[in-house]
Write an enzyme that holds these catalytic residues in place. Structure first.
Site, PDB file in Angstrom:
ATOM      1  N   SER A 197       0.840  -1.195   0.000  1.00  0.00           N
ATOM      2  CA  SER A 197       0.000   0.000   0.000  1.00  0.00           C
ATOM      3  C   SER A 197       0.878   1.250   0.000  1.00  0.00           C
ATOM      4  O   SER A 197       1.682   1.435  -0.911  1.00  0.00           O
ATOM      5  CB  SER A 197      -0.956  -0.057   1.196  1.00  0.00           C
ATOM      6  OG  SER A 197      -1.985   0.890   1.083  1.00  0.00           O
ATOM      7  N   GLU A 317      -9.537  -5.265  -4.078  1.00  0.00           N
ATOM      8  CA  GLU A 317      -8.939  -4.319  -3.135  1.00  0.00           C
ATOM      9  C   GLU A 317     -10.003  -3.465  -2.440  1.00  0.00           C
ATOM     10  O   GLU A 317      -9.939  -3.205  -1.241  1.00  0.00           O
ATOM     11  CB  GLU A 317      -7.962  -3.395  -3.878  1.00  0.00           C
ATOM     12  CG  GLU A 317      -6.807  -4.104  -4.555  1.00  0.00           C
ATOM     13  CD  GLU A 317      -5.593  -4.269  -3.666  1.00  0.00           C
ATOM     14  OE1 GLU A 317      -5.639  -3.843  -2.497  1.00  0.00           O
ATOM     15  OE2 GLU A 317      -4.592  -4.828  -4.148  1.00  0.00           O
ATOM     16  N   HIS A 412      -8.009  -5.512   0.048  1.00  0.00           N
ATOM     17  CA  HIS A 412      -6.737  -4.866   0.326  1.00  0.00           C
ATOM     18  C   HIS A 412      -6.177  -5.380   1.655  1.00  0.00           C
ATOM     19  O   HIS A 412      -6.912  -5.560   2.632  1.00  0.00           O
ATOM     20  CB  HIS A 412      -6.956  -3.350   0.408  1.00  0.00           C
ATOM     21  CG  HIS A 412      -5.706  -2.536   0.465  1.00  0.00           C
ATOM     22  ND1 HIS A 412      -4.861  -2.394  -0.602  1.00  0.00           N
ATOM     23  CD2 HIS A 412      -5.172  -1.789   1.480  1.00  0.00           C
ATOM     24  CE1 HIS A 412      -3.864  -1.591  -0.270  1.00  0.00           C
ATOM     25  NE2 HIS A 412      -4.026  -1.221   0.995  1.00  0.00           N
TER      26      HIS A 412
END
Length: 492
Positions: A197, A317, A412
């Site tokens: 990320s 995600e 995610h």
């Protein structure tokens, strides 16, 4: 959450680093040295300043417990059910957590992995349970996890202060690793930087820097594309915070405000912001020091092409933000229409995504478009650009195993517990449930370790056939050009 007690530990050997002698703990054949300073505490004259050298010490330092964590707010709005926060008080936040194999006479140099955590540049630390590096050290790597300044302390855009201070911290940590890794049995000439990320976004910025080769030898980017913006765009959140605080957006003014008050102002101006739906947020800034140009553009013309890269994302995600917050049910066609206008998405592209997902809700359609726009399409562009340069291999993956927890799916951050082989950790269980497949974790973790060792994770490098390793928890196949018609539709 506070750091847990360590049980069943012995004293690890003393290690001499550039600032003095440290001693950690040995647990199950792994030596851990936690809270190791790589730079001075960013307080007093060092606040809102570039990282300064860590002070030397004559005494032997106890590094058996995690060091202080950067000031941050815990997750809220439902996200706290899945993402935890560890708070360790103290000023010496620019520290490392190091896990190294215990004495192994047959191996002189181990590959080194440096972990850059995610958290939207506002949250995270090396003390989170899922980031425990034991499994990497167990399997023959020296694993080093970095704390860096977050939020207003690390990424403000204010007069009188450098931008990207948090990224400068990461650079200082990587230089420390080059100088000190050998003391832990690590090979200073085989350093892999790995991040997820926001951590991967930081790595992309460094990959684009002319001196990238001085900092690391290989890179792993999980669910984070190249993204840095001009100062005129990134200063907005600092201006909002200044107005909230009733001060000017200057270093002198911000340095005069307590960290907890800055955090409160940050919370107020970023309420409702998510990486997919937008809103005021901290971003990396294009400047004259660390980020000399848009990283995406720099990589597209060859920057970092001599550094082997492992890169990928998760299939769904968006679900991490849409499920806990209820956004999945709130998004309507007006949101898609606005996205089409803002990002120049053609009606034909939207129709294709809708046709390929029969029964999908409007929120799921929006999420699929956003995931591909922000992650999968940029990742393909990076792989294509690096193939043209043909200097170092690129290996691409997609994590598609679906969590059974509250319909989070392949969201995610879900892959973290698998990559770290830490499915029993509280963080991993919150996202993946108690019965996540251990064989998938074993396979992914082994691939990451092997990439750090040799540059080859075990599937074909990117080529004209576009091979993607799909981690589905079943056959984990290599699929060529998955959903390629959708990818190609973004160019029309």
């Amino acid at each position: 959450m506070t750091q847990p007690e360590t049980t069943g530990a012995d004293i690890a050997p003393a290690v001499v680093i550039e600032t003095g002698i440290i001693r950690g703990l040995r647990v199950a054949g792994v030596d851990r040295y936690l809270g190791v300073q790589y730079a001075a505490a960013p307080v007093g004259p060092n606040r809102f300043a570039p990282p300064q050298p860590a002070p030397s010490h004559d005494d032997e330092r106890d590094c058996g417990r995690h060091g202080p964590t950067p000031p941050q707010l815990p997750y809220s709005g439902g996200m706290e059910r899945y993402l935890s926060t560890v708070t360790v008080p103290g000023d010496e936040i620019l520290n490392l957590a190091i896990w190294a194999p215990s004495e192994t006479p047959t191996v002189r140099w181990h590959p080194v992995i440096v972990w850059i955590h995610g958290g939207s540049l506002t949250r995270g630390s090396n003390a989170l349970p899922v980031y425990d590096g034991t499994a990497f050290a167990r399997d023959g790597a020296v694993f080093i996890s970095v704390n860096y300044r977050l939020g207003a302390e690390g990424f403000s855009v204010i007069d009188g202060a450098d931008t990207n201070l948090g990224l400068a911290d990461i650079v200082a940590a990587l230089r420390w690793v080059r100088r000190n890794a050998a003391q832990f049995g690590g090979d200073p000439d085989n350093v892999t930087v790995m991040g997820e990320s926001a951590g991967a976004i930081c790595i992309a910025a460094l990959l684009a820097h002319p001196d990238a080769r001085d900092l690391f030898d290989k890179a792993i980017m999980q669910s984070g594309p190249p993204d840095a913006r001009p100062r005129a765009k990134t200063k907005g959140i600092s201006d909002l915070m200044a107005r909230n605080l009733g001060v000017k957006a200057t270093r002198a003014a911000f340095a005069g405000i307590r960290a907890d008050r800055l955090l409160e102002a940050q919370r107020e101006v970023t309420a409702g912001t998510t990486p997919l739906t937008g809103g005021p947020a901290f971003n990396l800034t294009i400047d004259d020091n660390l980020i000399l140009a848009d990283p995406a553009e720099a990589i597209s013309v060859g920057a970092g092409s001599d550094i082997p890269l492992l890169i990928g994302s998760n299939t769904e995600e968006y679900r991490l933000w849409f499920i806990p917050t209820g956004l999945l049910k709130k998004i309507g066609w007006l949101h898609i229409a606005a996205a089409m206008l803002t990002f120049k998405i053609s009606p034909r592209t939207v129709a294709m995504y809708r046709r390929n997902r029969p029964g999908a809700s409007v929120g799921e359609l929006f999420g699929a478009l956003a995931t591909d726009l922000l992650l999968r399409v940029p990742i393909n562009k990076i792989a294509d650009a690096r193939l043209t340069e043909r200097e170092a291999a690129t290996h691409v993956y997609e994590f598609s195993w679906r969590s059974p927890v509250e319909d989070l799916g392949a969201c995610h951050a879900l892959e973290l517990g698998f990559v770290f082989d830490a499915l029993a950790s509280e963080d991993a269980t919150a996202l993946a449930g108690p019965d996540a497949p251990q064989p998938l974790a074993s396979a992914m973790h082994s691939a990451w370790v092997e990439f750090a060792r040799s540059g080859n994770p075990g599937w074909p490098a990117w080529n004209a056939f576009r091979p993607v390793k799909v981690w589905d928890g079943d056959a984990n196949p290599v699929t060529h050009a998955p959903r390629d018609a959708e990818r190609a539709a973004w160019r029309k």
